[in-house]
Design an enzyme around this catalytic site. Sequence first.
Site, PDB file in Angstrom:
ATOM      1  N   HIS A 160       0.990  -3.494   9.352  1.00 42.17           N
ATOM      2  CA  HIS A 160       2.423  -3.513   9.076  1.00 42.17           C
ATOM      3  C   HIS A 160       3.192  -2.942  10.258  1.00 42.17           C
ATOM      4  O   HIS A 160       2.664  -2.127  11.029  1.00 42.17           O
ATOM      5  CB  HIS A 160       2.758  -2.685   7.833  1.00 42.17           C
ATOM      6  CG  HIS A 160       2.282  -3.291   6.543  1.00 42.17           C
ATOM      7  ND1 HIS A 160       2.914  -4.349   5.940  1.00 42.17           N
ATOM      8  CD2 HIS A 160       1.224  -2.975   5.748  1.00 42.17           C
ATOM      9  CE1 HIS A 160       2.274  -4.667   4.819  1.00 42.17           C
ATOM     10  NE2 HIS A 160       1.249  -3.851   4.690  1.00 42.17           N
ATOM     11  N   HIS A 213       0.839  -1.208   0.000  1.00 41.81           N
ATOM     12  CA  HIS A 213       0.000   0.000   0.000  1.00 41.81           C
ATOM     13  C   HIS A 213       0.873   1.256   0.000  1.00 41.81           C
ATOM     14  O   HIS A 213       0.660   2.180  -0.789  1.00 41.81           O
ATOM     15  CB  HIS A 213      -0.907   0.009   1.231  1.00 41.81           C
ATOM     16  CG  HIS A 213      -2.164  -0.781   1.075  1.00 41.81           C
ATOM     17  ND1 HIS A 213      -2.158  -2.138   0.873  1.00 41.81           N
ATOM     18  CD2 HIS A 213      -3.477  -0.407   1.103  1.00 41.81           C
ATOM     19  CE1 HIS A 213      -3.408  -2.580   0.789  1.00 41.81           C
ATOM     20  NE2 HIS A 213      -4.228  -1.545   0.913  1.00 41.81           N
TER      21      HIS A 213
END
Length: 300
Positions: free
Chosen positions: A223, A172
């Site tokens: 993450h 992303h």
Amino acid sequence: MRSRRRVAVEVATIAVVGMVALSLNLFASPFHRGFFCGDASIRLPYRAATISEGTLLITAVLVPSFIMVVAEMAMAYRGSPSIPSGSTRGSVAASSSYCVLAPFWLGGVSLQLGLEAAKFTSGRLRPHFIDVCIPDVECPPGEPLRYIEHYGCRGTDEDLIREARLSFPSAHSALAFYSMAYLSYYLQCRIPRLWLFPRAGLQAFLFLAAALTAISRVSDNMHHWSDAAFGSAAGFLWCLIFVLFCVMEDYESPLKRRKVVANGCLTCTVDNGKKVYAPCVRSDCCGNQMPSVTNDNEIC
């Protein structure tokens, strides 16, 4: 304009690279990495992503593509005082749109391919791994440094467990910064200097949106901060690589850098392997002008 053969080869390249990246994402198995009993960084709760993959695809790929196509059409129909002989404004708009979109898409799919390869090779565990996996082994008390390598998962959602092994790097963040950098470069080259403040404001907004995307991946427990930082840097640097070695070496690209002089600008072309420069008719925007040819050696 590009030949049909060249366009076919470029489109086929984009399609093949994209299909390989998609195949990795759908069918590859991530590396089975163990964990330390005392590793608190992978014991955070699972949360739904603030920015889904669909939202990222729309905002980082489709919207920039739409903006560049609309801008090229506007400049072809309203910004250019003349068009090449034998061409129409529609063909000029289509050609210039393709010239800016092809590197953008090729860079995007090749970046995604590299990210997928890194994800499945590293197999780094996401911050919510323990929550979705629920390992079938118990850590002995007082042994936080014990490394658990052989274990199974009692969690029932196989897709979540598989995704929980694909933390590094953040795709992303990488795609957001890649798209931001490319669109910012496009605006810098193609928007007239009269629009300096709106252009700078839009570029600042793009950077902020990319940064917020990366931050959301950390706050959503998707993450680790290092995953997002590496992904952001990778996306930005990948864009620079494509601008330098793909866009800047393509003499048909509207984004090709031109030399600016006091009375206007110089457009560059190649004649039998030799660079030839020709002065532009207008001096306000070097990216969308026809040159005034002064002799037979100056062509555009």
